[in-house]
Scaffold this active site. Structure first.
Site, PDB file in Angstrom:
ATOM      1  N   HIS A  11       0.845  -1.198   0.000  1.00 49.15           N
ATOM      2  CA  HIS A  11       0.000   0.000   0.000  1.00 49.15           C
ATOM      3  C   HIS A  11       0.878   1.244   0.000  1.00 49.15           C
ATOM      4  O   HIS A  11       1.823   1.346   0.767  1.00 49.15           O
ATOM      5  CB  HIS A  11      -0.887   0.002   1.252  1.00 49.15           C
ATOM      6  CG  HIS A  11      -1.766   1.207   1.324  1.00 49.15           C
ATOM      7  ND1 HIS A  11      -2.978   1.279   0.680  1.00 49.15           N
ATOM      8  CD2 HIS A  11      -1.598   2.399   1.938  1.00 49.15           C
ATOM      9  CE1 HIS A  11      -3.518   2.456   0.906  1.00 49.15           C
ATOM     10  NE2 HIS A  11      -2.705   3.166   1.660  1.00 49.15           N
TER      11      HIS A  11
ATOM     12  N   ASP B  63     -14.252   4.019   8.660  1.00 48.53           N
ATOM     13  CA  ASP B  63     -13.191   4.869   8.117  1.00 48.53           C
ATOM     14  C   ASP B  63     -13.741   5.769   7.017  1.00 48.53           C
ATOM     15  O   ASP B  63     -13.409   6.943   6.926  1.00 48.53           O
ATOM     16  CB  ASP B  63     -12.035   4.032   7.560  1.00 48.53           C
ATOM     17  CG  ASP B  63     -11.049   4.916   6.815  1.00 48.53           C
ATOM     18  OD1 ASP B  63     -10.427   5.773   7.460  1.00 48.53           O
ATOM     19  OD2 ASP B  63     -10.947   4.796   5.585  1.00 48.53           O
TER      20      ASP B  63
ATOM     21  N   ARG C 116     -13.369  14.145   8.510  1.00 47.77           N
ATOM     22  CA  ARG C 116     -12.040  14.763   8.716  1.00 47.77           C
ATOM     23  C   ARG C 116     -11.710  15.729   7.587  1.00 47.77           C
ATOM     24  O   ARG C 116     -11.132  16.792   7.806  1.00 47.77           O
ATOM     25  CB  ARG C 116     -10.966  13.668   8.793  1.00 47.77           C
ATOM     26  CG  ARG C 116     -11.006  12.901  10.108  1.00 47.77           C
ATOM     27  CD  ARG C 116     -10.195  11.628  10.002  1.00 47.77           C
ATOM     28  NE  ARG C 116      -8.819  11.859   9.631  1.00 47.77           N
ATOM     29  CZ  ARG C 116      -8.061  11.010   8.928  1.00 47.77           C
ATOM     30  NH1 ARG C 116      -8.555   9.868   8.521  1.00 47.77           N
ATOM     31  NH2 ARG C 116      -6.817  11.304   8.634  1.00 47.77           N
TER      32      ARG C 116
ATOM     33  N   SER D  33      -6.569   5.018   9.799  1.00 47.80           N
ATOM     34  CA  SER D  33      -7.406   5.015   8.596  1.00 47.80           C
ATOM     35  C   SER D  33      -6.829   4.039   7.560  1.00 47.80           C
ATOM     36  O   SER D  33      -7.524   3.164   7.022  1.00 47.80           O
ATOM     37  CB  SER D  33      -7.466   6.442   8.030  1.00 47.80           C
ATOM     38  OG  SER D  33      -7.937   6.458   6.715  1.00 47.80           O
TER      39      SER D  33
ATOM     40  N   LYS E 184      -8.184  -0.363   6.781  1.00 48.21           N
ATOM     41  CA  LYS E 184      -8.553  -0.924   5.476  1.00 48.21           C
ATOM     42  C   LYS E 184      -7.648  -2.096   5.123  1.00 48.21           C
ATOM     43  O   LYS E 184      -8.085  -3.097   4.572  1.00 48.21           O
ATOM     44  CB  LYS E 184      -8.458   0.164   4.399  1.00 48.21           C
ATOM     45  CG  LYS E 184      -9.605   1.166   4.514  1.00 48.21           C
ATOM     46  CD  LYS E 184      -9.459   2.317   3.557  1.00 48.21           C
ATOM     47  CE  LYS E 184      -8.451   3.324   4.044  1.00 48.21           C
ATOM     48  NZ  LYS E 184      -8.645   4.695   3.655  1.00 48.21           N
TER      49      LYS E 184
HETATM   50  N1  URA Z   1      -5.099   7.693   3.114  1.00 44.26           N
HETATM   51  C1  URA Z   1      -6.068   7.132   3.850  1.00 44.26           C
HETATM   52  O1  URA Z   1      -6.623   6.110   3.479  1.00 44.26           O
HETATM   53  N2  URA Z   1      -6.407   7.727   5.013  1.00 44.26           N
HETATM   54  C2  URA Z   1      -5.818   8.842   5.480  1.00 44.26           C
HETATM   55  O2  URA Z   1      -6.173   9.303   6.548  1.00 44.26           O
HETATM   56  C3  URA Z   1      -4.809   9.422   4.691  1.00 44.26           C
HETATM   57  C4  URA Z   1      -4.463   8.833   3.509  1.00 44.26           C
END
Ligand code: URA
Length: 435
Positions: free
Chosen positions: A82, A161, A168, A183, A187
């Site tokens: 990622h 999220d 946010r 966050s 995932k």
């Molecule tokens: N990417 C994400 O998935 N979440 C964040 O908070 C920042 C970048």
């Protein structure tokens, strides 16, 4: 338990328990806690921070707020990679096939472009017919059969999220380390892989502008991953210039195909080799990084990785002829060369602005509903450290609209700095966090 008390507790800098964090995440996801209370809580987190245990609790509560993919039906240690988001980052298209051709299952969940950054799914959709909307069953079957499949983020995955991220975004609470780390990791944990390699980018085109902030983010995410029993590595890489030479969907896919034919620019090669090596190491396929690099280089030399890309594209509905004949991809109508305005050395590239230049051309989304133009973008001929003379071509813009081209040209010119003293480019890989 009352949300009011939890906001007060965080406001005074106290740590919340796992039970309290689960209460607020679950309450918010169910719509029982209103936006205004959650916003106040998030702002308190921005000022007071969260400790390690709280960050892990928040991550797990968000990961478990929806479907947790069960990949146990896939044989072997499954690896995922990622990136925290960058410009010109086409590594997944290259390292996915490389790792899979060495029999390590790559069960990957990818995203679309976000803001100035590009996304793997948009790039993959450059292959006519390609789809990431495959069922979980098909996903598992494909990984078992050919070791590589990529899906998009579904609405069922970490919905907390999704909701918190949107909040946010509009309450100036995005750039808090624990919130970013939880966050991303929620995932990744919900997506079920055993090995997670994080490419944490630092620089003008990244979320984290400095190396120190990127390292802290990497350390936090690696702790979360290992705390959740996933083998996790954080690779910190430079994002003070685009990765490789191409920025824009089809242009990047072509560069990725070139890389699988042995023509990767040095920084792109370094990125792919390093990230893929840690995927192999984490999966137990090799004992040492040097061994991994040798095996990976051979997947390109032998053509095995290119073959795997074609197999993967076809398995997800795409036309694999494009892998072998990239000239089939459509091209933009307008080509414009951006030239050096002064003699000297390219000393800086504002990479966020470069990402936005591609977006202005139509390569990214202005709104969630925007259709993207897969053909547009930028191909650089020179990057940081290059010596230039007035009139030398630095980059070529690919566009389909004159007005957009004119806006993009100005933007790109302003994003480039030409200095008078020679500049030594920094290495692409800045560090690795293992524990
Ligand atoms: N990417 C994400 O998935 N979440 C964040 O908070 C920042 C970048």
């Amino acid at each position: 338990m009352r949300m009011y008390d939890l906001i007060m507790k965080k406001k005074h800098g106290q740590s919340l328990t796992d039970e309290e964090i689960r209460f607020l995440v679950n309450g918010y996801t169910k719509g029982e806690i209103p936006d205004y209370q959650m916003s106040a809580f998030l702002m308190a987190v921005c000022f007071q921070g969260m400790d390690e245990a709280e960050t892990l609790s928040l991550t797990m509560a968000m990961a478990e707020s929806g479907e947790m993919l069960d990949l146990s039906a896939i044989h072997g240690m499954k690896a995922d990679k990622h990136s925290t988001g960058g410009v010109g980052d086409k590594t997944s298209l290259i390292l996915g096939p490389m790792v899979a051709s060495l029999d390590v299952p790559v069960a990957k969940m990818s995203g679309r472009g976000l803001g100035h950054t590009g996304g793997t799914i948009d790039k993959l959709e450059s292959f006519p017919g390609f789809s990431v909307a495959i069922s979980n069953e098909k996903f598992i079957e494909n990984v078992n059969r050919m070791k590589l499949a990529i899906i998009g983020q579904t609405a069922e995955l970490a919905p907390a999220d999704k909701m918190l991220y949107a909040l946010r975004d509009v309450t100036a609470t995005v750039d808090q380390l624990s919130l970013i780390a939880s966050s991303i990791m929620s995932k990744k944990l919900a997506a079920g892989s055993d090995v997670i390699v994080l490419d944490v980018k630092a620089g003008s085109g990244a979320f984290m502008k400095t190396y120190e902030d990127a390292r802290k983010l990497a350390e936090t995410m690696v702790k979360i991953g290992n705390g959740a029993s996933r083998k996790t590595y954080g690779v910190i890489s430079d994002m003070n210039q685009p990765l490789g030479f191409a920025v824009g969907n089809i242009l990047e896919v072509k560069e990725a195909i070139g890389a699988l034919n042995g023509r990767a620019p040095e920084d792109l090669n370094d990125a792919c080799m390093t990230l893929a090596s840690y995927m192999l190491l984490g999966a137990g396929r090799v004992k040492e990084i040097a061994e991994a690099r040798e095996l990976l280089a051979e997947t390109v030399r032998s053509g095995a990785a290119l073959l795997k890309l074609a197999e993967f594209v076809e398995a997800q509905g795409g036309d694999k002829r494009y892998v072998y004949e990239p000239d089939r991809f459509p091209k933009a109508n307008l080509i414009y060369e951006v030239k050096a305005q002064a003699d000297g050395y390219i000393s800086a590239m504002n990479t966020e602005e470069i990402g936005l230049t591609s977006l202005v051309l139509g390569g990214g989304r202005e709104t969630k509903e925007s259709e993207i133009d897969l053909t547009v973008g930028i191909v650089f001929e020179k990057k940081i450290g290059a010596k230039v003379r007035v009139g030398d071509t630095i980059a070529v813009l690919h566009a389909n609209d004159k007005e957009k081209l004119s806006a993009a040209t100005k933007r790109l010119q302003n994003a480039l700095t030409i200095g008078q003293t020679p500049v030594t480019p920094v290495p692409h890989i800045l560090g690795v966090v293992e524990q």
